[in-house]
Design an enzyme around this catalytic site. Structure first.
Site, PDB file in Angstrom:
ATOM      1  N   LYS A  24       0.834  -1.078  -0.097  1.00 42.39           N
ATOM      2  CA  LYS A  24      -0.169  -0.187   0.096  1.00 42.39           C
ATOM      3  C   LYS A  24       1.026   1.310   0.006  1.00 42.39           C
ATOM      4  O   LYS A  24       0.593   2.039  -0.976  1.00 42.39           O
ATOM      5  CB  LYS A  24      -0.883   0.045   1.215  1.00 42.39           C
ATOM      6  CG  LYS A  24      -1.909  -1.142   1.175  1.00 42.39           C
ATOM      7  CD  LYS A  24      -2.842  -1.004   2.348  1.00 42.39           C
ATOM      8  CE  LYS A  24      -2.296  -1.008   3.870  1.00 42.39           C
ATOM      9  NZ  LYS A  24      -1.771  -2.210   4.228  1.00 42.39           N
TER      10      LYS A  24
ATOM     11  N   ARG B 212      -9.041   0.348   9.391  1.00 46.47           N
ATOM     12  CA  ARG B 212      -8.605  -0.784   9.674  1.00 46.47           C
ATOM     13  C   ARG B 212      -9.846  -1.726  10.364  1.00 46.47           C
ATOM     14  O   ARG B 212      -9.602  -2.793  10.580  1.00 46.47           O
ATOM     15  CB  ARG B 212      -7.298  -0.673  10.417  1.00 46.47           C
ATOM     16  CG  ARG B 212      -6.278  -0.963   9.571  1.00 46.47           C
ATOM     17  CD  ARG B 212      -4.961  -0.819  10.569  1.00 46.47           C
ATOM     18  NE  ARG B 212      -3.587  -1.652  10.283  1.00 46.47           N
ATOM     19  CZ  ARG B 212      -2.588  -0.910   9.782  1.00 46.47           C
ATOM     20  NH1 ARG B 212      -2.870   0.144   9.452  1.00 46.47           N
ATOM     21  NH2 ARG B 212      -1.669  -1.516   9.449  1.00 46.47           N
TER      22      ARG B 212
ATOM     23  N   ARG C  98      11.926  -6.223   4.779  1.00 46.03           N
ATOM     24  CA  ARG C  98      11.791  -4.944   4.539  1.00 46.03           C
ATOM     25  C   ARG C  98      12.750  -4.049   5.076  1.00 46.03           C
ATOM     26  O   ARG C  98      12.883  -3.936   6.398  1.00 46.03           O
ATOM     27  CB  ARG C  98      10.142  -4.471   4.702  1.00 46.03           C
ATOM     28  CG  ARG C  98       9.843  -3.100   4.417  1.00 46.03           C
ATOM     29  CD  ARG C  98       8.332  -2.797   4.120  1.00 46.03           C
ATOM     30  NE  ARG C  98       7.747  -2.823   5.594  1.00 46.03           N
ATOM     31  CZ  ARG C  98       6.270  -2.704   5.879  1.00 46.03           C
ATOM     32  NH1 ARG C  98       5.707  -2.221   4.886  1.00 46.03           N
ATOM     33  NH2 ARG C  98       5.737  -2.591   7.154  1.00 46.03           N
TER      34      ARG C  98
ATOM     35  N   ARG D 271      11.988  -1.581  10.572  1.00 47.16           N
ATOM     36  CA  ARG D 271      10.830  -1.217  11.727  1.00 47.16           C
ATOM     37  C   ARG D 271      10.766  -2.125  12.836  1.00 47.16           C
ATOM     38  O   ARG D 271      10.855  -3.296  12.420  1.00 47.16           O
ATOM     39  CB  ARG D 271       9.487  -1.099  10.740  1.00 47.16           C
ATOM     40  CG  ARG D 271       9.284   0.227  10.044  1.00 47.16           C
ATOM     41  CD  ARG D 271       8.063   0.144   9.219  1.00 47.16           C
ATOM     42  NE  ARG D 271       6.913  -0.331   9.916  1.00 47.16           N
ATOM     43  CZ  ARG D 271       5.671  -0.149   9.315  1.00 47.16           C
ATOM     44  NH1 ARG D 271       5.290   0.206   8.323  1.00 47.16           N
ATOM     45  NH2 ARG D 271       4.470  -0.935  10.030  1.00 47.16           N
TER      46      ARG D 271
ATOM     47  N   ARG E   2       0.316  -9.403  13.300  1.00 47.10           N
ATOM     48  CA  ARG E   2      -0.364  -8.316  12.478  1.00 47.10           C
ATOM     49  C   ARG E   2      -1.138  -8.809  11.354  1.00 47.10           C
ATOM     50  O   ARG E   2      -2.364  -8.459  11.186  1.00 47.10           O
ATOM     51  CB  ARG E   2       0.778  -7.466  11.744  1.00 47.10           C
ATOM     52  CG  ARG E   2       1.332  -6.249  12.817  1.00 47.10           C
ATOM     53  CD  ARG E   2       2.718  -5.963  12.319  1.00 47.10           C
ATOM     54  NE  ARG E   2       2.750  -4.996  11.095  1.00 47.10           N
ATOM     55  CZ  ARG E   2       3.484  -4.741  10.425  1.00 47.10           C
ATOM     56  NH1 ARG E   2       4.854  -5.077  10.506  1.00 47.10           N
ATOM     57  NH2 ARG E   2       3.500  -3.727   9.404  1.00 47.10           N
TER      58      ARG E   2
HETATM   59  P1  AMP Z   1       1.064   0.538   9.208  1.00 39.43           P
HETATM   60  O1  AMP Z   1       2.397   1.378   8.841  1.00 39.43           O
HETATM   61  O2  AMP Z   1      -0.315   0.755   8.583  1.00 39.43           O
HETATM   62  O3  AMP Z   1       1.331  -1.036   8.984  1.00 39.43           O
HETATM   63  O4  AMP Z   1       0.675   0.548  10.878  1.00 39.43           O
HETATM   64  C1  AMP Z   1       1.807   0.181  11.728  1.00 39.43           C
HETATM   65  C2  AMP Z   1       0.829   0.165  13.190  1.00 39.43           C
HETATM   66  O5  AMP Z   1       0.297   1.475  13.439  1.00 39.43           O
HETATM   67  C3  AMP Z   1      -0.015  -0.842  13.032  1.00 39.43           C
HETATM   68  O6  AMP Z   1       0.301  -2.194  13.390  1.00 39.43           O
HETATM   69  C4  AMP Z   1      -1.047  -0.491  14.106  1.00 39.43           C
HETATM   70  O7  AMP Z   1      -0.479  -0.770  15.457  1.00 39.43           O
HETATM   71  C5  AMP Z   1      -1.087   1.113  14.032  1.00 39.43           C
HETATM   72  N1  AMP Z   1      -1.937   1.503  13.145  1.00 39.43           N
HETATM   73  C6  AMP Z   1      -1.813   2.198  11.732  1.00 39.43           C
HETATM   74  N2  AMP Z   1      -3.157   2.560  11.472  1.00 39.43           N
HETATM   75  C7  AMP Z   1      -4.046   2.050  12.179  1.00 39.43           C
HETATM   76  C8  AMP Z   1      -5.466   2.049  12.180  1.00 39.43           C
HETATM   77  N3  AMP Z   1      -6.287   2.761  11.103  1.00 39.43           N
HETATM   78  N4  AMP Z   1      -6.035   1.611  13.235  1.00 39.43           N
HETATM   79  C9  AMP Z   1      -5.174   0.940  14.361  1.00 39.43           C
HETATM   80  N5  AMP Z   1      -4.027   0.977  14.434  1.00 39.43           N
HETATM   81  C10 AMP Z   1      -3.352   1.559  13.248  1.00 39.43           C
END
Ligand code: AMP
Length: 209
Positions: free
Chosen positions: A13, A88, A127, A155, A166
Site C-alpha cells: 500500500k 482498519r 523490508r 521497523r 499483524r
Molecule cells: P502500518 O504502517 O499501516 O503497518 O501501521 C503500523 C501500526 O500502526 C499498526 O500495526 C497499528 O499498530 C497502528 N495503526 C496504523 N493504522 C491504524 C489504524 N487505522 N487503526 C489502528 N491501528 C493502526
C-alpha cells in the site's frame, strides 16, 4: 478523487501510494506514518500508541478516528486523498463515511492489493525503510537509501513474530472491510504479488487515471 487502499500489512500500500503521489500529486495519508512520527516525538498520542504498535495490535479506534478527523480537515486534503492503513476496522470505516459526508466528499474506490500471507511474511521480514525520506526498500538496498543516501533501518514491528500477529489482526479486524466496500460497490481488487511497477500499471488502469 478519494481512495482507500486496502490490503494486509506489507501488501504494498505504501509503495503504491508513494507512486500515485509522485505521478498524480494526490494527498497521501498513512495513519502508520503519523503514529510512528508521534512515537518518535513522544507526543501524548505516541505514548498511548507505542505499546499497541510494538505488539502488532491495532491502536484503539477512538484515538485513530480523532486523529483522522483532525487530519481530514487540513486544506491539503480538499483535492482528494489516498488513505493508506485507514480504515482498519468496521467502526473506522463507518466513521470515515460520516467524515466524508460531512465534508461533502464522496469515496470513489476501495482498492484491494491482494497478496498471500506467506509471501507477506517473507516481504516484511526483509523490508527496510529510509530514516530520512521514508523510502520503502529491502535488505537488498544494504544500509544506504538509494534515493537520498539516508540510513536504511528495520521497523520495530517487522520481526517475524509481530508480523504474524499483524496478519492475524488483519484477517480478523480488517479483512471484513473487503465485503463492506464490495457491498457499497466500491471495491477494486488487484494481484499485488508482482513487481511494484507492474502492480502500479494495474492500479492506474483500475482507478481509470
Ligand atoms: P502500518 O504502517 O499501516 O503497518 O501501521 C503500523 C501500526 O500502526 C499498526 O500495526 C497499528 O499498530 C497502528 N495503526 C496504523 N493504522 C491504524 C489504524 N487505522 N487503526 C489502528 N491501528 C493502526
Amino acid at each position: 478523487m478519494n481512495i482507500v487502499l486496502l490490503g494486509a500489512p506489507g501488501a504494498g500500500k505504501g509503495t503504491q501510494a508513494a507512486k500515485l503521489v509522485e505521478q498524480y500529486k494526490l494527498c497521501h495519508i498513512s495513519t502508520g506514518d503519523i503514529l510512528r512520527e508521534a512515537v518518535k516525538n513522544q507526543t501524548e498520542l505516541g505514548v498511548k500508541a507505542k505499546g499497541f504498535m510494538d505488539a502488532g495490535e491495532l491502536v484503539p479506534d477512538d484515538l485513530i478516528i480523532d486523529l483522522m478527523k483532525e487530519r481530514m480537515e487540513q486544506p491539503d486534503t480538499s483535492e482528494g486523498v489516498i488513505l493508506d492503513g485507514f480504515p482498519r476496522t468496521t467502526t473506522q470505516a463507518v466513521a470515515l463515511d460520516s467524515m466524508l459526508s460531512e465534508l461533502g466528499r464522496p469515496l470513489d474506490s476501495a482498492l484491494l492489493i491482494d497478496v498471500e500471507n506467506e509471501a507477506i511474511v517473507k516481504r516484511l521480514t526483509s523490508r527496510r525503510m529510509c530514516r530520512e525520506c521514508g523510502y520503502i526498500g529491502s535488505t537488498k538496498d544494504g544500509s544506504t537509501c538509494p534515493k537520498c543516501g539516508g540510513e536504511m533501518f528495520q521497523r520495530d514491528d517487522d520481526n517475524e513474530e509481530t508480523v504474524r500477529n499483524r496478519l492475524d489482526v488483519y484477517d480478523k479486524s480488517t479483512a471484513p472491510l473487503i465485503d463492506y466496500y464490495r457491498g457499497k460497490d466500491l471495491l477494486l481488487s488487484i494481484d499485488g504479488d508482482r513487481d511494484p511497477d507492474v502492480v502500479f500499471a494495474d492500479v492506474v488502469a483500475s482507478l481509470g487515471l
